[in-house]
Design a protein around this motif. Structure first.
Motif, PDB file in Angstrom:
ATOM      1  N   GLN A   1     -30.145 -27.442 -28.084  1.00  0.00           N
ATOM      2  CA  GLN A   1     -30.126 -26.973 -26.691  1.00  0.00           C
ATOM      3  C   GLN A   1     -29.128 -25.848 -26.472  1.00  0.00           C
ATOM      4  O   GLN A   1     -28.161 -25.722 -27.195  1.00  0.00           O
ATOM      5  N   GLY A   2     -29.387 -25.100 -25.439  1.00  0.00           N
ATOM      6  CA  GLY A   2     -28.408 -24.105 -24.993  1.00  0.00           C
ATOM      7  C   GLY A   2     -28.465 -22.817 -25.759  1.00  0.00           C
ATOM      8  O   GLY A   2     -28.352 -22.799 -26.976  1.00  0.00           O
TER       9      GLY A   2
ATOM     10  N   PRO B   1     -28.059 -37.066 -22.198  1.00  0.00           N
ATOM     11  CA  PRO B   1     -28.573 -35.900 -21.462  1.00  0.00           C
ATOM     12  C   PRO B   1     -29.756 -35.223 -22.151  1.00  0.00           C
ATOM     13  O   PRO B   1     -30.533 -34.534 -21.494  1.00  0.00           O
TER      14      PRO B   1
ATOM     15  N   ILE C   1     -23.701 -25.785 -20.357  1.00  0.00           N
ATOM     16  CA  ILE C   1     -25.104 -25.922 -20.796  1.00  0.00           C
ATOM     17  C   ILE C   1     -25.801 -27.010 -19.980  1.00  0.00           C
ATOM     18  O   ILE C   1     -26.869 -26.789 -19.405  1.00  0.00           O
ATOM     19  N   PHE C   2     -25.175 -28.196 -19.904  1.00  0.00           N
ATOM     20  CA  PHE C   2     -25.810 -29.306 -19.181  1.00  0.00           C
ATOM     21  C   PHE C   2     -25.870 -29.043 -17.669  1.00  0.00           C
ATOM     22  O   PHE C   2     -26.792 -29.489 -17.001  1.00  0.00           O
TER      23      PHE C   2
ATOM     24  N   VAL D   1     -10.990 -29.114 -25.610  1.00  0.00           N
ATOM     25  CA  VAL D   1     -10.851 -29.099 -24.142  1.00  0.00           C
ATOM     26  C   VAL D   1     -11.260 -30.477 -23.602  1.00  0.00           C
ATOM     27  O   VAL D   1     -12.266 -31.026 -24.013  1.00  0.00           O
ATOM     28  N   ILE D   2     -10.441 -31.001 -22.711  1.00  0.00           N
ATOM     29  CA  ILE D   2     -10.819 -32.272 -22.080  1.00  0.00           C
ATOM     30  C   ILE D   2     -11.121 -31.970 -20.618  1.00  0.00           C
ATOM     31  O   ILE D   2     -10.215 -31.821 -19.801  1.00  0.00           O
ATOM     32  N   ASP D   3     -12.396 -31.854 -20.319  1.00  0.00           N
ATOM     33  CA  ASP D   3     -12.775 -31.582 -18.925  1.00  0.00           C
ATOM     34  C   ASP D   3     -13.262 -32.874 -18.262  1.00  0.00           C
ATOM     35  O   ASP D   3     -13.218 -33.945 -18.868  1.00  0.00           O
ATOM     36  N   GLU D   4     -13.756 -32.740 -17.026  1.00  0.00           N
ATOM     37  CA  GLU D   4     -14.156 -33.946 -16.293  1.00  0.00           C
ATOM     38  C   GLU D   4     -15.320 -34.689 -16.951  1.00  0.00           C
ATOM     39  O   GLU D   4     -15.378 -35.912 -16.914  1.00  0.00           O
ATOM     40  N   ARG D   5     -16.224 -33.918 -17.588  1.00  0.00           N
ATOM     41  CA  ARG D   5     -17.364 -34.555 -18.251  1.00  0.00           C
ATOM     42  C   ARG D   5     -16.890 -35.346 -19.474  1.00  0.00           C
ATOM     43  O   ARG D   5     -17.347 -36.466 -19.715  1.00  0.00           O
ATOM     44  N   VAL D   6     -15.961 -34.757 -20.240  1.00  0.00           N
ATOM     45  CA  VAL D   6     -15.410 -35.447 -21.410  1.00  0.00           C
ATOM     46  C   VAL D   6     -14.705 -36.729 -20.965  1.00  0.00           C
ATOM     47  O   VAL D   6     -14.858 -37.781 -21.578  1.00  0.00           O
TER      48      VAL D   6
ATOM     49  N   LYS E   1     -28.582 -31.288 -15.848  1.00  0.00           N
ATOM     50  CA  LYS E   1     -28.426 -32.626 -16.424  1.00  0.00           C
ATOM     51  C   LYS E   1     -27.040 -33.214 -16.183  1.00  0.00           C
ATOM     52  O   LYS E   1     -26.714 -34.262 -16.702  1.00  0.00           O
ATOM     53  N   TYR E   2     -26.222 -32.501 -15.432  1.00  0.00           N
ATOM     54  CA  TYR E   2     -24.900 -33.028 -15.110  1.00  0.00           C
ATOM     55  C   TYR E   2     -24.539 -32.646 -13.682  1.00  0.00           C
ATOM     56  O   TYR E   2     -24.694 -31.479 -13.296  1.00  0.00           O
ATOM     57  N   ASN E   3     -24.088 -33.618 -12.919  1.00  0.00           N
ATOM     58  CA  ASN E   3     -23.645 -33.360 -11.547  1.00  0.00           C
ATOM     59  C   ASN E   3     -22.135 -33.151 -11.543  1.00  0.00           C
ATOM     60  O   ASN E   3     -21.390 -34.090 -11.826  1.00  0.00           O
ATOM     61  N   PRO E   4     -21.682 -31.944 -11.223  1.00  0.00           N
ATOM     62  CA  PRO E   4     -20.233 -31.687 -11.296  1.00  0.00           C
ATOM     63  C   PRO E   4     -19.482 -32.270 -10.102  1.00  0.00           C
ATOM     64  O   PRO E   4     -20.088 -32.608  -9.081  1.00  0.00           O
ATOM     65  N   SER E   5     -18.168 -32.349 -10.261  1.00  0.00           N
ATOM     66  CA  SER E   5     -17.333 -32.779  -9.136  1.00  0.00           C
ATOM     67  C   SER E   5     -17.268 -31.607  -8.148  1.00  0.00           C
ATOM     68  O   SER E   5     -17.601 -30.462  -8.503  1.00  0.00           O
TER      69      SER E   5
ATOM     70  N   LEU F   1     -15.087 -28.817  -9.573  1.00  0.00           N
ATOM     71  CA  LEU F   1     -15.706 -27.963 -10.591  1.00  0.00           C
ATOM     72  C   LEU F   1     -16.765 -27.044  -9.957  1.00  0.00           C
ATOM     73  O   LEU F   1     -16.854 -25.858 -10.297  1.00  0.00           O
TER      74      LEU F   1
ATOM     75  N   VAL G   1     -13.606 -25.691 -18.757  1.00  0.00           N
ATOM     76  CA  VAL G   1     -14.437 -26.791 -19.274  1.00  0.00           C
ATOM     77  C   VAL G   1     -15.011 -26.397 -20.634  1.00  0.00           C
ATOM     78  O   VAL G   1     -14.839 -25.270 -21.094  1.00  0.00           O
ATOM     79  N   ARG G   2     -15.716 -27.344 -21.274  1.00  0.00           N
ATOM     80  CA  ARG G   2     -16.361 -27.050 -22.550  1.00  0.00           C
ATOM     81  C   ARG G   2     -17.645 -26.282 -22.300  1.00  0.00           C
ATOM     82  O   ARG G   2     -18.250 -26.388 -21.225  1.00  0.00           O
ATOM     83  N   ARG G   3     -18.098 -25.563 -23.331  1.00  0.00           N
ATOM     84  CA  ARG G   3     -19.355 -24.817 -23.215  1.00  0.00           C
ATOM     85  C   ARG G   3     -20.531 -25.769 -22.965  1.00  0.00           C
ATOM     86  O   ARG G   3     -21.444 -25.466 -22.204  1.00  0.00           O
ATOM     87  N   GLU G   4     -20.454 -26.952 -23.599  1.00  0.00           N
ATOM     88  CA  GLU G   4     -21.522 -27.947 -23.437  1.00  0.00           C
ATOM     89  C   GLU G   4     -21.680 -28.356 -21.973  1.00  0.00           C
ATOM     90  O   GLU G   4     -22.786 -28.599 -21.502  1.00  0.00           O
ATOM     91  N   THR G   5     -20.560 -28.408 -21.257  1.00  0.00           N
ATOM     92  CA  THR G   5     -20.617 -28.780 -19.838  1.00  0.00           C
ATOM     93  C   THR G   5     -21.406 -27.734 -19.054  1.00  0.00           C
ATOM     94  O   THR G   5     -22.223 -28.076 -18.195  1.00  0.00           O
TER      95      THR G   5
ATOM     96  N   GLN H   1     -28.805 -26.802 -17.047  1.00  0.00           N
ATOM     97  CA  GLN H   1     -30.075 -27.518 -17.203  1.00  0.00           C
ATOM     98  C   GLN H   1     -30.275 -28.586 -16.129  1.00  0.00           C
ATOM     99  O   GLN H   1     -31.280 -29.294 -16.137  1.00  0.00           O
TER     100      GLN H   1
END
Lengths: 206, 70
Positions: free
Chosen positions: A202-203, A124, B31-32, A56-61, B37-41, B44, B25-29, B35
């Motif tokens: 984590q998680g 992170p 998770i962060f 998956v390519i999301d905004e964070r990726v 640790k990530y500011n979404p748009s 999102l 989105v990814r599961r990691e997103t 926590q």
């Protein structure tokens, strides 16, 4: 699905064609290109092997990829300049050009891999202090590398000037700076691995 | 940024994996995000809020004393 399959087949055929064209003389470059493709496409390959689908390519990726591309681009630019300058001073006169290009491509691939995972997982997972330590380590590594090069130039200059072996810059360039470089790289890599390890813990799965 | 995603997700019995699939989105997103640790748009944030059936203000709290409304 058909487009994806076409792209995979097209990439494989192109890569094979490239390998066949280059493998006659520049075997190092071919190896570097193959390794580079594996490093650049490690996310896709890993996801295809593990989940049998593209990742998956999301905004964070997208943000992480752009950060990693920027870092790798800057590294590639600086490395190219350093290699060109070194080549002008006949530093690599006994090493073939294809081997140097191959080495640079592989190192650039590893820089991309490290910087992608830095943005994706390490940063992170680390605290502000640890990120600062990592940055200091990288700055010390960069400074010691450039100081070592400068010291060797200054050592040669002063040795010619005083018509004797100059000591200070020789010790600085051959002992102090390389030691600082190795220590800072080891410390930085240690912090990096700590962050990477923490990210995998984590998680919760819930 | 403080979030209450985990709390609302648990109320609905959603896993991180399911929520991630719902918003693409990814599961990691997730998770962060949980926590902080990530500011979404905004997009999102809106998608997550809609998936959890709440408003954006319910799940995201911006903690910045300087820019806090008087």
């Amino acid at each position: 699905m058909k487009t994806k399959l076409f792209l995979i087949i097209y990439s494989a055929v192109s890569l094979l064609g490239l390998m066949m064209l280059l493998s006659r003389e520049n075997v190092y470059v071919v190896g570097a290109i193959v390794l580079g493709v594996l490093l650049l496409g490690h996310r896709e390959l890993w996801s295809l092997i593990r989940h049998r689908r593209m990742p998956v390519i999301d905004e964070r990726v997208r943000e992480n990829l752009s950060g990693a591309m920027k870092t790798t681009g800057i590294f590639f630019f600086i490395a190219s300049i350093v290699l060109l300058i070194a080549g002008n001073f006949d530093v690599f006169k006994n090493i073939s050009t294809s081997l140097i290009i191959a080495g640079q491509l592989v190192v650039v691939g590893f820089v991309y891999l490290l910087s992608y995972h830095y943005y994706d997982r390490v940063r992170p997972s680390l605290g502000t202090r640890a990120v600062r330590v990592l940055k200091v380590c990288l700055i010390v590594a960069g400074l010691s590398l450039s100081t070592a090069a400068l010291s060797i130039v200054l050592h040669n200059f002063f040795s010619v000037w005083i018509k004797a072996e100059e000591g200070f810059f020789m010790i600085l360039g051959l002992i102090v700076c390389p030691t600082a470089l190795v220590l800072s790289l080891l410390a930085g890599f240690g912090v990096y691995l700590k962050g990477l390890g923490a990210s995998f813990q984590q998680g919760d799965p819930s | 940024m403080k979030t209450r995603i985990k709390e609302y997700r648990a109320r609905l019995g959603l896993t991180q994996e399911k929520l991630a699939a719902m918003v693409g989105v990814r599961r990691e997103t997730i998770i962060f995000l949980e926590q902080g640790k990530y500011n979404p748009s905004l997009r999102l944030a809106w998608l997550i809020a809609r998936s959890l059936g709440v408003s954006i203000e319910d799940i995201f709290t911006f903690e910045d004393e300087e820019s806090a409304p008087v």
